[in-house]
Design an enzyme around this catalytic site. Structure first.
Site, short mmCIF file in Angstrom:
data_model
loop_
_atom_site.label_atom_id
_atom_site.label_comp_id
_atom_site.label_asym_id
_atom_site.label_seq_id
_atom_site.Cartn_x
_atom_site.Cartn_y
_atom_site.Cartn_z
N HIS A 38 0.52 0.95 -13.28
CA HIS A 38 1.13 -0.28 -13.77
C HIS A 38 2.64 -0.04 -13.94
O HIS A 38 3.03 0.93 -14.61
CB HIS A 38 0.51 -0.69 -15.11
CG HIS A 38 1.10 -1.96 -15.65
ND1 HIS A 38 0.84 -3.18 -15.09
CD2 HIS A 38 1.98 -2.17 -16.65
CE1 HIS A 38 1.53 -4.10 -15.75
NE2 HIS A 38 2.23 -3.51 -16.70
N GLY A 88 0.78 -1.24 0.00
CA GLY A 88 0.00 0.00 0.00
C GLY A 88 0.81 1.28 0.00
O GLY A 88 0.31 2.33 0.41
N1 NHR Z 1 -8.73 -5.49 -14.52
C1 NHR Z 1 -9.05 -5.07 -15.74
N2 NHR Z 1 -10.17 -5.56 -16.29
N3 NHR Z 1 -8.31 -4.19 -16.45
C2 NHR Z 1 -7.16 -3.72 -15.92
O1 NHR Z 1 -6.45 -2.85 -16.62
C3 NHR Z 1 -6.74 -4.14 -14.62
C4 NHR Z 1 -7.58 -5.04 -13.94
C5 NHR Z 1 -7.23 -5.51 -12.67
C6 NHR Z 1 -6.05 -5.13 -12.10
C7 NHR Z 1 -3.86 -4.02 -12.15
C8 NHR Z 1 -2.81 -4.89 -12.80
C9 NHR Z 1 -1.67 -4.27 -13.43
O2 NHR Z 1 -1.38 -3.09 -13.20
C10 NHR Z 1 -5.19 -4.27 -12.79
C11 NHR Z 1 -5.54 -3.75 -14.03
C12 NHR Z 1 -3.28 -8.33 -11.49
C13 NHR Z 1 -3.01 -9.13 -12.59
C14 NHR Z 1 -3.12 -10.63 -12.49
O3 NHR Z 1 -2.71 -11.36 -13.38
C15 NHR Z 1 -2.68 -8.52 -13.77
C16 NHR Z 1 -2.64 -7.15 -13.84
C17 NHR Z 1 -2.90 -6.35 -12.72
C18 NHR Z 1 -3.22 -6.95 -11.55
N4 NHR Z 1 -3.70 -11.16 -11.36
C19 NHR Z 1 -3.91 -12.56 -11.07
C20 NHR Z 1 -5.38 -12.94 -11.33
O4 NHR Z 1 -5.59 -14.14 -11.61
C21 NHR Z 1 -3.62 -12.89 -9.62
C22 NHR Z 1 -2.23 -12.54 -9.21
C23 NHR Z 1 -2.03 -12.49 -7.71
O5 NHR Z 1 -3.00 -12.61 -6.93
O6 NHR Z 1 -0.89 -12.27 -7.29
O7 NHR Z 1 -6.29 -12.11 -11.20
O8 NHR Z 1 -0.95 -4.95 -14.18
C1 GAR Z 2 3.57 -1.17 -7.34
O1 GAR Z 2 4.86 -1.23 -7.90
C2 GAR Z 2 2.53 -1.21 -8.42
O2 GAR Z 2 2.88 -0.50 -9.58
C3 GAR Z 2 2.48 -2.68 -8.70
O3 GAR Z 2 2.61 -3.31 -7.47
C4 GAR Z 2 3.28 -2.44 -6.56
C5 GAR Z 2 2.38 -2.19 -5.40
O4 GAR Z 2 3.06 -1.49 -4.39
N1 GAR Z 2 1.26 -3.06 -9.36
C6 GAR Z 2 1.15 -4.14 -10.08
O5 GAR Z 2 2.09 -4.88 -10.29
C7 GAR Z 2 -0.21 -4.41 -10.62
N2 GAR Z 2 -0.18 -5.63 -11.38
P1 GAR Z 2 2.28 -0.79 -3.20
O6 GAR Z 2 1.31 -1.82 -2.64
O7 GAR Z 2 3.35 -0.45 -2.22
O8 GAR Z 2 1.59 0.40 -3.76
#
Ligand code: NHR
Ligand code: GAR
Length: 211
Positions: free
Chosen positions: A109, A12
């Protein structure tokens, strides 16, 4: 006052940066709640200590992504957000959820989109031999990491970097551009030009180059 709901999954630190900038800079906004999909997210304690409402919607308790997202939307809507802020939120959201908050949900991201959507961005950038890396703030759409870009920061890749070193350099840039981007939203400083986003007051730079 605009109402922000921040979604986290872990540490966070981006949420902290936004909470602190909102208070220090006197934004016309309040952080109404911090919501986590993980009960053990460290960021929940910071929010609670600041007197911010917290909630947990544990994805493991739901049988489908749709069921999780329905409960998440119910909880988020309970805080009447003007803007939903994904800050290290790690669950892919269903099209129903992203449509509900269309044009009012941001994500950060840790790559220079459209390169390296998805996970493990720093490892993949290093494996490719990238000479620069960075971070992108974008609006969230159904297609992962494909929504309109609000702001990007570029950082150098240094000789000898491992993923941890690169992630730390990128994270420092995150803590600068995410509060700035959220501030623009709460000040209504952004406008839509088709599917793209522009800053419509004084053409503020939407990129940050660091070295
Ligand atoms: N959802 C949508 N529809 N569109 C986006 O642009 C999103 C989203 C949800 C999250 C953040 C993200 C990133 O910045 C985000 C953007 C998780 C995964 C993932 O593969 C991918 C991208 C992002 C966040 N998550 C797995 C899943 O099965 C679980 C991984 C875990 O729990 O550690 O959901 O890239
Ligand atoms: C940050 O580096 C953010 O960009 C990344 O996770 C970290 C969270 O840090 N997000 C992703 O990878 C989303 N897929 P934080 O919890 O300290 O903000």
């Amino acid at each position: 006052m605009k109402r922000l709901v921040i979604l986290i999954s872990g540490r966070g630190s981006n949420m902290e940066a936004i909470v602190q900038a909102c208070a220090a800079e006197g934004w016309p906004a309040t952080v109404a709640a911090v919501v986590s999909n993980r009960p053990d997210a460290a960021g929940l304690a910071f929010a609670a200590a600041r007197g911010i409402a917290t909630a947990v919607v544990d994805h493991k308790a739901y049988g489908s992504r749709e069921a999780f997202d329905a409960e998440l939307a119910r909880v988020v809507d309970g805080f009447s957000p003007d803007l939903v802020v994904l800050a290290g939120f790690m669950r892919i959201l269903t099209p129903g959820f992203t449509a509900r908050y269309a044009r009012r949900m941001l994500n950060i991201h840790p790559s220079l989109l459209p390169a390296f959507t998805g996970l493990h961005t720093h490892e993949r950038a290093l494996a490719m031999g990238c000479k620069v890396a960075g971070v992108t703030v974008h609006f969230v759409t159904a297609e992962l990491d494909h929504g309109a870009i609000v702001m990007q920061a570029v950082v150098p890749v240094q000789p000898g970097d491992d993923a941890q070193a690169l992630a730390a350099r990128v994270l420092a840039a995150e803590h600068r551009i995410y509060p700035q981007s959220v501030r623009w939203c709460v000040e209504d400083a952004l406008a839509w030009d088709g599917d793209a986003v522009v800053h419509h007051r004084g053409g503020a730079p939407q990129q940050l180059l660091l070295d």
